[in-house]
Design a protein around this motif. Structure first.
Motif, short mmCIF file in Angstrom:
data_model
loop_
_atom_site.label_atom_id
_atom_site.label_comp_id
_atom_site.label_asym_id
_atom_site.label_seq_id
_atom_site.Cartn_x
_atom_site.Cartn_y
_atom_site.Cartn_z
N ALA B 173 0.81 -1.22 0.00
CA ALA B 173 0.00 0.00 0.00
C ALA B 173 0.84 1.27 0.00
O ALA B 173 0.44 2.28 -0.57
CB ALA B 173 -0.96 -0.01 1.20
N LEU B 174 2.00 1.24 0.63
CA LEU B 174 2.81 2.45 0.74
C LEU B 174 3.98 2.46 -0.24
O LEU B 174 4.92 3.24 -0.09
CB LEU B 174 3.33 2.59 2.17
N GLN B 175 3.92 1.59 -1.23
CA GLN B 175 4.99 1.47 -2.21
C GLN B 175 6.38 1.35 -1.56
O GLN B 175 7.24 2.21 -1.72
CB GLN B 175 4.96 2.66 -3.17
N PRO B 176 6.56 0.28 -0.79
CA PRO B 176 7.82 0.13 -0.07
C PRO B 176 8.97 -0.24 -1.01
O PRO B 176 8.75 -0.60 -2.17
CB PRO B 176 7.53 -1.04 0.87
N LYS B 177 10.18 -0.10 -0.48
CA LYS B 177 11.35 -0.54 -1.24
C LYS B 177 11.64 -2.00 -0.95
O LYS B 177 12.09 -2.74 -1.81
CB LYS B 177 12.57 0.30 -0.82
N VAL B 178 11.42 -2.37 0.33
CA VAL B 178 11.78 -3.72 0.76
C VAL B 178 10.57 -4.39 1.40
O VAL B 178 9.83 -3.76 2.16
CB VAL B 178 12.92 -3.65 1.82
N ILE B 179 10.37 -5.66 1.08
CA ILE B 179 9.34 -6.44 1.77
C ILE B 179 10.01 -7.61 2.47
O ILE B 179 10.79 -8.35 1.88
CB ILE B 179 8.26 -6.93 0.79
N ILE B 180 9.71 -7.73 3.77
CA ILE B 180 10.17 -8.87 4.54
C ILE B 180 9.03 -9.87 4.54
O ILE B 180 7.96 -9.60 5.08
CB ILE B 180 10.49 -8.49 6.02
N ALA B 181 9.21 -11.01 3.90
CA ALA B 181 8.16 -12.01 3.82
C ALA B 181 8.55 -13.18 4.71
O ALA B 181 9.50 -13.89 4.42
CB ALA B 181 7.96 -12.46 2.37
N ASP B 182 7.80 -13.34 5.82
CA ASP B 182 8.14 -14.39 6.78
C ASP B 182 7.28 -15.62 6.50
O ASP B 182 6.13 -15.68 6.89
CB ASP B 182 7.91 -13.87 8.20
N GLU B 183 7.85 -16.60 5.84
CA GLU B 183 7.15 -17.84 5.48
C GLU B 183 5.79 -17.55 4.83
O GLU B 183 4.76 -18.06 5.29
CB GLU B 183 6.94 -18.70 6.74
N PRO B 184 5.76 -16.78 3.75
CA PRO B 184 4.47 -16.35 3.22
C PRO B 184 3.64 -17.47 2.59
O PRO B 184 2.44 -17.29 2.40
CB PRO B 184 4.86 -15.32 2.15
N VAL B 185 4.24 -18.60 2.27
CA VAL B 185 3.45 -19.65 1.63
C VAL B 185 3.37 -20.94 2.45
O VAL B 185 2.71 -21.89 2.05
CB VAL B 185 3.96 -20.01 0.21
#
Lengths: 336, 330
Positions: B173-185
């Motif tokens: 939503a805030l157009q981030p630079k970095v996404i930390i995905a913690d076990e997303p699947v």
């Protein structure tokens, strides 16, 4: 020799939102000493099928029909006492979560002994302790004389699952049902537990019915596989056939979705479009047709007529596609 | 490395106090969840952090997003030290780093509509007006493959995969630079996992996102990672180009981890030799001296107990990005 024969099993749960048809006419046989896997995604009916084998589906409104013949005796027609005599003695179960399967208030030794004593009343305290110690030793728990008096919380996840396996095997059952036995465990521990189940099977000669969503686990330890979708078996085949030449579009999709370690980086994963159907409002005809890429080629047949399991090569498949097209289209899902 | 580093960890440490003594209310021991971890994440790429439960990978993710404070060390976002930021500065920094959590059931408020949940970061940061927010949320829903008409539906009306899509939309939503995905699947069915991984890759390409992808599953990581880090008991034991790490594995733990993954091919299953590790992961309260893996390592010698191996370039890596912390690497 056929040990277990399931015939047209149907399980329906009545809920406030309507009837949930969890299992819709499942039939299969298990021979002595054999390993059979039931594979499917959440809501496919695989666990309900497994629970039915020991009449473990509880609820206010559960309707079960069909026959479950254990050495010729119908489990569904047994009295409650008769079923209780079967549970844990002829047929034992390993559950997914070893922490909820164990009672936190009793030592593990007492829980193993209890499982034995139920079917062998009058066994002396001393003998029961020996049996518990021996069971712990067999499943590879270090320092059994110390561990036998400890409580479940004092064990790691992998060790707890070993204890659950020890309890399941204490009466040398003819059939061992393992419902996602390694799903809650880390991969390195999963490898240990799968080796243990295979070794125990060798030693006791039990048949194993393995319930899992993990095709990797299936490939490692089973001989035969049944793929379930929306309460039905859509494919039944030997493990080698199911993986090399799947004969149902859903099996093919599952195999392609599995992120094999051999696939390259940033290669696009093939996924099955859409989501599994609601068991309250199943699609008409073949339950897989809204997600199937071959359904449109057969006109309206897939959306009106439920396909029955029939022989395709050495496998069985519940798909309307003609045999030669199934083998042609689906074969070699692995040889991209 | 010539490419620009967007996120950098420098000697990050996180110790959690444990076992408070009754008298003094002072912690008697420390869980060394993350211990001296350093790495850089290049813009537009994916770093995968892999390890078993208790290895500190999720703590590392939370440190990187500054959801928790490090015990020591720093996190640099575009060269700016995030760990030293004031609360006001932090609010701005949060726009650039967002998190996608493992459990799509737990991370959405059941009393908020899906549209409200996705728009929450916009309301907190006040980046858009109310009507602008609604338009943006609809746009985001479209982007992640949700039907924008379902704006007013509640989380229980969606499947697990759809909820994870909503979680991703909120992170974007805030157009981030970095996404930390913690076990997303990890919590999703196999056929749905592939859909979400494909979506994440598409978004990375179109939006130039950088990912820290935390996973326990080496096969998932292989698809998505440009760089992979393997953690054991709070430390990185091996890090580098996935091709090199997977095919020229140097650390005995990585080897065991790779060989433990069941292969979905019955013909291959019989033929390969599997390294089954004995025992369990030791407690991070009192990790083994020297190399932390030595108690389960088939190659351990006396030196491993006395001297801690540091992360060094793999012998013969010929300039390929591949570091390993082992006295006796392969």
């Amino acid at each position: 020799m056929t040990l277990l024969s399931v015939q047209d099993l149907r399980v329906t749960f009545g809920t406030a939102d309507g009837d949930v048809h969890a299992v819709k006419g499942v039939s299969f046989d298990v021979a002595a000493g054999e390993t059979v896997a039931i594979v499917g995604e959440s809501g496919s009916g695989k666990s309900v099928t497994a629970n039915s084998l020991l009449r473990l589906n509880f609820g206010a409104d559960v309707r079960t029909s069909g026959r479950i013949l254990l050495e010729g005796r119908d489990v569904l027609a047994m009295s409650e006492d008769e079923v209780r005599a079967v549970r844990g003695r002829d047929v034992a179960m390993i559950f997914q979560d070893p922490l909820t399967a164990l009672n936190p208030f009793y030592t593990v030794g007492r829980q193993i002994a209890e499982a034995y004593e139920v079917h062998h009343p009058g066994t002396s305290k001393k003998d029961l302790r020996e049996i518990a110690l021996d069971s712990l030793r067999k499943v590879g728990i270090p320092e059994p004389t110390k561990r036998v008096d400890q409580y479940p919380h004092e064990f790691s996840g992998g060790m707890r699952q070993r204890i659950v396996i020890a309890i399941a095997l204490v009466n040398s059952p003819k059939i061992l049902i393992a419902d996602e036995p390694t799903t809650a465990l880390d991969v390195t521990v999963q490898a240990q537990i799968l080796e243990l189940i295979a070794a125990m099977q060798q030693e006791h000669g039990s048949a194993v019915v393995l319930i899992t969503h993990d095709l990797g686990v299936v490939a490692e330890i089973t001989e035969r596989v049944m793929v379930m979708y929306a309460g039905r078996v859509v494919e039944s085949a030997s493990v080698v056939d199911a993986f090399a030449t799947p004969t149902h579009p859903y099996t093919r999709g599952l195999l392609k979705s599995v992120k094999s370690l051999d696939t390259g980086r940033h290669e696009r994963l093939e996924s099955i479009p859409g989501i599994p159907p609601s068991l309250i409002k199943l699609p008409s005809g073949c339950p897989f047709h809204p997600r199937c890429s071959f359904a449109s080629s057969l006109g309206s047949r897939c959306s009106t007529e439920v396909p029955e399991l029939r022989a395709v090569g050495s496998s069985s498949s519940a798909c309307h596609l003609p045999n030669e097209r199934l083998l042609d289209l689906l074969g070699g899902a692995h040889d991209r | 490395m010539t490419a620009e580093v967007v996120l950098e960890a420098r000697s990050l440490r996180k110790y959690f106090p444990t076992g408070a003594s009754k008298m003094l209310q002072r912690p008697t021991a420390m869980v060394q969840a993350v211990d001296d971890v350093s790495f850089g994440l290049e813009r537009g790429t994916t770093l995968a952090v892999v390890g078993e439960s208790g290895c500190g990978k999720s703590t590392l993710g939370r440190l990187l997003a500054r959801l928790i404070e490090p015990t020591a060390g720093s996190v640099l976002l575009d060269g700016v030290d995030v760990t030293a930021a004031s609360p006001r500065e932090l609010l701005a920094l949060r726009r650039d780093v967002q998190v996608v959590f493992q459990d799509p059931y737990a991370c959405l408020n059941p009393r908020h509509s899906i549209g409200q949940s996705i728009g929450t970061p916009i309301r907190i940061q006040k980046t858009l007006s109310r009507s602008g927010e609604k338009d943006r949320v609809r746009e985001l829903m479209q982007l992640v493959g949700l039907n924008p008409e379902h704006y007013n539906r509640f989380p229980h009306e969606f499947s697990g995969g759809q909820r994870q899509r909503a979680g991703i939309a909120r992170a974007l939503a805030l157009q981030p630079k970095v996404i930390i995905a913690d076990e997303p699947v990890s919590a999703l069915d196999v056929s749905i996992q592939a859909q979400i991984l494909n979506l994440m890759e598409d978004l990375q390409t179109t939006m130039g996102l950088s990912y820290v992808f935390i996973a326990h599953d080496l096969s998932v990581v292989r698809h998505i990672a440009d760089r992979v880090a393997v953690m054991y008991l709070g430390k990185i034991v091996e890090i580098g180009d996935p091709r090199s790490v997977y095919e020229r594995t140097a650390h005995p733990y990585t080897k065991a981890l790779l060989s433990a993954v069941p292969v979905a091919d019955p013909r291959a299953a019989g033929g390969r030799s599997r390294i089954v590790l004995t025992g369990d992961v030791p407690s991070p309260v009192n990790p083994p001296s020297g190399c932390r893996f030595r108690t389960r390592c088939p190659k351990a010698e006396a030196r491993c107990a006395s001297e801690e191996p540091s992360l060094e370039a793999r012998a013969g890596s010929d300039g390929v990005d591949h570091l390993v912390a082992c006295h006796f690497p392969d």
